[in-house]
Design an enzyme around this catalytic site. Structure first.
Site, short mmCIF file in Angstrom:
data_model
loop_
_atom_site.label_atom_id
_atom_site.label_comp_id
_atom_site.label_asym_id
_atom_site.label_seq_id
_atom_site.Cartn_x
_atom_site.Cartn_y
_atom_site.Cartn_z
CE LYS A 100 2.21 5.06 8.31
NZ LYS A 100 0.83 5.30 8.63
CG ASP A 135 5.98 3.62 0.68
OD1 ASP A 135 6.33 4.30 1.67
OD2 ASP A 135 4.80 3.49 0.34
CE1 TYR A 159 -3.81 2.38 0.81
CE2 TYR A 159 -2.34 3.27 2.49
CZ TYR A 159 -3.49 3.37 1.73
OH TYR A 159 -4.32 4.46 1.89
N1 HOZ Z 1 -4.04 2.69 6.38
C1 HOZ Z 1 -3.33 3.22 7.49
C2 HOZ Z 1 -2.22 2.37 7.95
N2 HOZ Z 1 -1.64 1.53 6.99
C3 HOZ Z 1 -4.29 3.49 8.61
C4 HOZ Z 1 -4.30 4.92 8.91
C5 HOZ Z 1 -5.32 5.35 9.96
O1 HOZ Z 1 -6.43 4.85 10.01
O2 HOZ Z 1 -4.96 6.23 10.72
#
Ligand code: HOZ
Length: 435
Positions: A270, A242, A147
């Site tokens: 992050k 990534d 992702y």
């Molecule tokens: N898709 C995000 C982590 N891979 C989740 C982000 C969130 O809900 O804060």
């Protein structure tokens, strides 16, 4: 069991559902994949979250990675407070942007020039555009179950919330966009070679999570990342790591440092913002010089390099840079949890798969090794949901999806790790009735 009340969370969720799609601002948070209703968080401190009903949880998500130093870290607070009296945004260059660029370049092996953006999604979208602009090629390769944020061209065989909600190929992505994204299985070099051979001179980039965290945690097999490096070098394809999740987490220089494989470009997010919305992309100077205003590839942002976010990011990265021992601590506490979970399972006659590296891990409810998207999808999602809710009842807050990694922070002490293992034993024991 210490979690009793959730009336306040429920009331907020009911209101939220009238106002916000699904009641949440990011889909996985809605708990749809695990059953039950989401917990609304009121505050957090160190290793713990506190919800609107006053329940306490040991946090194993840590904001999906950024809170590597624990919540409300004093030192980051001080850095942010120092900026606030001077206003919150200028839309003009500032000293801290230069300082954070210097620091990132000194910490991340592949980065010679860097551009700050506001999220990991922006970072990956921009990196692909730059790779296309630099090479003059349109297509790129991504791996099934990886992702890279919610940019159109990445929502093909996508992990994280997309697979959690059963939409790995999202409606709304046009055929025209999708035809330029080539997907191959993770950990499968032969498939990459075939894909490259099938589109000679057309592939701008291979983008990969060097450790995949969005189909649950999947670690690269020995030689896989180096194999990608070799293919990219031979074919003049830009290799993009990534490292939104792994950057500054698996080592000061991220997964690229840990595995000793240096990509051409890296995307970050992050931790780089210390909990504030920040992303970045960077890489070789010749490639980054394609970005406007030096080169023709356009990318911009009013809040990019925002002074408050830069202060939080700079404080966090400086601390990590000066305290390398943190990574040994995180590795040890990660080992303790994972070995302890394996002992718990052995005691109960269970042998589910746990994938682990440093301060990231995932449990899969399958006995088969998990090395790619197909094997990750073999996990029993019903069992995962039950396990998640059992742990929540014991005051442990896990990612509410099988297809996410867990993240540890330095606030997780040995005593708290023991509490976690006790909760894990009881939560697994309660699953026995369903096996
Ligand atoms: N898709 C995000 C982590 N891979 C989740 C982000 C969130 O809900 O804060």
């Amino acid at each position: 069991m210490n979690q009793k009340r959730n009336e306040a969370s429920l009331k907020l969720f009911q209101r939220a559902q009238e106002l916000i799609p699904g009641g949440v601002n990011s889909p996985v948070r809605a708990f749809k994949a695990v059953g039950g209703d989401p917990i609304f968080i009121k505050s957090a401190q160190g290793a713990h979250l506190y919800d609107e009903d006053g329940n306490q949880y040991l946090d194993l998500i840590n904001s999906w990675g950024p809170m590597i130093l624990g919540h409300a870290c004093e030192m980051v607070q001080e850095a942010v407070k120092a900026v606030l009296p001077h206003s919150f945004s200028y839309g003009a260059p500032t000293r801290r942007e230069v300082e954070i660029a210097e620091l990132i370049i000194s910490m991340v092996p592949s980065i010679e020039k860097v551009r700050m953006v506001n999220s990991g999604t922006e970072a990956t979208m921009s990196a692909i555009r730059v790779a296309r602009g630099f090479t003059g090629r349109d297509k790129f390769i991504k791996f099934e179950g990886c992702y890279h944020g919610h940019g159109d061209s990445f929502l093909i065989s996508a992990g994280s919330g997309a697979i959690t909600l059963g939409v790995p190929d999202s409606p709304g992505v046009t055929k025209g966009v999708a035809q330029d994204t080539i997907t191959v299985p993770y950990n499968n070099l032969e498939a990459v070679k075939l894909a490259v051979a099938a589109a000679p001179g057309e592939i701008a980039a291979i983008i990969i999570e060097p450790v995949a965290g969005n189909m649950g945690l999947v670690v690269p097999e020995p030689g896989f990342l180096q194999g990608l490096r070799d293919i990219c070098t031979k074919e003049n394809i830009i290799l993009i790591f990534d490292e939104v999740m792994t950057g500054f987490r698996l080592a000061k220089g991220g997964a690229q440092e840990r595995f000793g494989v240096i990509p051409d470009m890296t995307t970050l997010g992050k931790i780089i913002g210390g909990g504030f919305p920040v992303g970045a992309y960077g890489g070789r100077k010749d490639i980054m010089n394609a970005v406007a205003p030096v080169g023709p590839v356009y990318q911009a942002g009013t809040l990019s390099g925002n002074p408050v976010a830069m202060a939080a990011g700079l404080a966090t990265l400086n601390y990590l840079n000066e305290h390398e021992e943190i990574y040994g601590y995180l590795d040890n506490i990660g080992d303790k949890l994972v070995y302890g979970m394996r002992e718990n399972m052995a005691q109960l006659g269970m042998d589910f798969t746990i994938n682990h590296i440093g301060s990231m891990f995932s449990i899969f409810f399958t006995r088969q090794p998990v090395k790619d998207f197909e094997s990750a999808k073999k996990s029993n999602l019903g069992l995962f949901g039950k396990y998640f809710n059992n742990m929540l009842q014991h005051g442990i807050y896990l990612a509410p999806s099988q297809f996410e990694s867990l993240f540890l922070s330095t606030a997780l002490t040995d005593t708290l790790a023991n509490d976690y293992l006790e909760a894990n034993l009881e939560s697994l024991r309660a699953l026995k009735a369903f096996l």
